[in-house]
Write a protein that holds these residues in place. Structure first.
Motif, PDB file in Angstrom:
ATOM      1  N   PHE A 147      52.010 -34.773  -9.340  1.00 32.23           N
ATOM      2  CA  PHE A 147      50.872 -34.802 -10.049  1.00 32.23           C
ATOM      3  C   PHE A 147      49.918 -35.048  -8.898  1.00 32.23           C
ATOM      4  O   PHE A 147      50.400 -35.227  -7.838  1.00 32.23           O
ATOM      5  N   PRO A 148      48.365 -34.748  -8.799  1.00 31.92           N
ATOM      6  CA  PRO A 148      47.673 -35.083  -7.621  1.00 31.92           C
ATOM      7  C   PRO A 148      47.693 -36.576  -7.110  1.00 31.92           C
ATOM      8  O   PRO A 148      47.794 -37.399  -7.922  1.00 31.92           O
ATOM      9  N   ILE A 149      47.888 -36.417  -5.975  1.00 32.37           N
ATOM     10  CA  ILE A 149      47.839 -37.578  -5.164  1.00 32.37           C
ATOM     11  C   ILE A 149      46.510 -38.268  -4.913  1.00 32.37           C
ATOM     12  O   ILE A 149      45.523 -37.458  -4.359  1.00 32.37           O
ATOM     13  N   LEU A 150      46.537 -39.552  -4.970  1.00 32.89           N
ATOM     14  CA  LEU A 150      45.198 -40.323  -4.506  1.00 32.89           C
ATOM     15  C   LEU A 150      45.394 -41.211  -3.370  1.00 32.89           C
ATOM     16  O   LEU A 150      46.685 -41.577  -2.960  1.00 32.89           O
ATOM     17  N   PRO A 151      44.433 -41.411  -2.416  1.00 34.53           N
ATOM     18  CA  PRO A 151      44.831 -42.262  -1.245  1.00 34.53           C
ATOM     19  C   PRO A 151      45.011 -43.756  -1.711  1.00 34.53           C
ATOM     20  O   PRO A 151      45.975 -44.141  -0.991  1.00 34.53           O
ATOM     21  N   LYS A 152      44.567 -44.134  -2.735  1.00 37.49           N
ATOM     22  CA  LYS A 152      45.079 -45.372  -3.049  1.00 37.49           C
ATOM     23  C   LYS A 152      46.293 -45.927  -3.882  1.00 37.49           C
ATOM     24  O   LYS A 152      46.815 -46.703  -4.076  1.00 37.49           O
ATOM     25  N   ASP A 153      46.998 -44.617  -4.326  1.00 37.97           N
ATOM     26  CA  ASP A 153      48.407 -44.804  -4.788  1.00 37.97           C
ATOM     27  C   ASP A 153      49.341 -45.381  -3.907  1.00 37.97           C
ATOM     28  O   ASP A 153      49.676 -45.320  -2.732  1.00 37.97           O
ATOM     29  N   ASP A 154      50.230 -46.122  -4.660  1.00 35.99           N
ATOM     30  CA  ASP A 154      51.099 -47.152  -4.042  1.00 35.99           C
ATOM     31  C   ASP A 154      52.554 -46.270  -3.939  1.00 35.99           C
ATOM     32  O   ASP A 154      52.794 -45.467  -4.886  1.00 35.99           O
ATOM     33  N   LEU A 155      52.896 -46.231  -2.805  1.00 35.89           N
ATOM     34  CA  LEU A 155      53.966 -45.397  -2.322  1.00 35.89           C
ATOM     35  C   LEU A 155      55.335 -45.744  -3.430  1.00 35.89           C
ATOM     36  O   LEU A 155      56.036 -44.728  -3.655  1.00 35.89           O
ATOM     37  N   ASP A 156      55.489 -46.984  -3.586  1.00 35.15           N
ATOM     38  CA  ASP A 156      56.538 -47.484  -4.340  1.00 35.15           C
ATOM     39  C   ASP A 156      56.329 -47.396  -5.693  1.00 35.15           C
ATOM     40  O   ASP A 156      57.198 -46.438  -6.531  1.00 35.15           O
ATOM     41  N   ARG A 157      55.328 -47.895  -6.248  1.00 37.94           N
ATOM     42  CA  ARG A 157      55.197 -48.159  -7.735  1.00 37.94           C
ATOM     43  C   ARG A 157      54.534 -46.684  -8.334  1.00 37.94           C
ATOM     44  O   ARG A 157      54.954 -46.342  -9.463  1.00 37.94           O
ATOM     45  N   ASP A 158      53.743 -46.103  -7.608  1.00 34.24           N
ATOM     46  CA  ASP A 158      53.284 -44.857  -8.220  1.00 34.24           C
ATOM     47  C   ASP A 158      53.889 -43.419  -7.813  1.00 34.24           C
ATOM     48  O   ASP A 158      53.934 -42.561  -8.710  1.00 34.24           O
ATOM     49  N   LEU A 159      54.484 -43.496  -6.689  1.00 37.12           N
ATOM     50  CA  LEU A 159      55.100 -42.321  -6.133  1.00 37.12           C
ATOM     51  C   LEU A 159      56.855 -42.517  -6.373  1.00 37.12           C
ATOM     52  O   LEU A 159      57.468 -41.438  -6.299  1.00 37.12           O
ATOM     53  N   GLY A 160      57.192 -43.654  -6.485  1.00 36.74           N
ATOM     54  CA  GLY A 160      58.708 -43.868  -6.687  1.00 36.74           C
ATOM     55  C   GLY A 160      59.351 -43.636  -5.241  1.00 36.74           C
ATOM     56  O   GLY A 160      60.544 -43.299  -5.287  1.00 36.74           O
ATOM     57  N   LEU A 161      58.760 -43.899  -3.972  1.00 38.24           N
ATOM     58  CA  LEU A 161      59.417 -44.104  -2.809  1.00 38.24           C
ATOM     59  C   LEU A 161      60.105 -45.265  -2.492  1.00 38.24           C
ATOM     60  O   LEU A 161      59.305 -46.615  -2.536  1.00 38.24           O
ATOM     61  N   ASP A 162      61.283 -45.614  -2.243  1.00 33.22           N
ATOM     62  CA  ASP A 162      61.894 -46.846  -1.749  1.00 33.22           C
ATOM     63  C   ASP A 162      61.545 -47.001  -0.375  1.00 33.22           C
ATOM     64  O   ASP A 162      61.019 -46.210   0.477  1.00 33.22           O
TER      65      ASP A 162
END
Length: 153
Positions: free
Chosen positions: A85-100
């Motif tokens: 999905f389109p990424i936003l600058p404020k996206d949380d790397l863990d919670r929104d993008l699923g990166l540990d």
């Protein structure tokens, strides 16, 4: 047949129903989590229609970020980590993008390598939590001396 085996068979028969119920509950829980994640992802795609790499880089460029680094970060997250999905600058790397934590560290190393920059621990005071933090860290990192020498030659 000995009494031990008879008792063991009886005991296992008594445990079968509770184990089946626990297994079924776990399966239902996993299905619920999967459907919830799919629904959330569909909502993000729907809510972010019209957003793209270009809008991401333009937004960050207005705040003094290098558009090349911002674009490379956007493409890296979509290509390597499969963000659909389109990424936003404020996206949380863990919670929104699923990166540990390990994936964030690897992303940072990969992006620094791609940008020809050196890793300096402690360069930024806070942790890298949001996408904009990742872009900020890469941009703040010094260029490699080899890269500067090649460009000046």
């Amino acid at each position: 047949m000995s009494a031990f085996w008879i008792n063991l068979g009886r005991w296992m028969g008594e445990q079968a129903m509770p184990l089946l119920l626990v297994g079924f509950a776990l399966l239902i829980g996993l299905v619920f989590l999967y459907l919830s994640a799919q629904s959330r992802q569909a909502g993000l795609v729907r809510d972010r229609s019209g957003r793209s790499e270009a809008t991401f880089t333009e937004y960050l460029a207005a705040y003094g970020f290098d558009p090349e680094i911002a674009g490379a970060t956007y493409r890296y997250l979509q290509r390597v980590h499969g963000v659909a999905f389109p990424i936003l600058p404020k996206d949380d790397l863990d919670r929104d993008l699923g990166l540990d934590d390990d994936e964030v560290k690897q992303a940072l190393r990969d992006l620094l390598e791609e940008a020809g920059r050196d890793y300096l621990p402690g360069l930024i005071d806070g942790p890298v939590v949001k996408v904009v933090d990742l872009v900020r860290y890469v941009q703040a990192s010094p260029r490699r001396m080899e890269t500067l020498r090649r460009r000046s030659a």
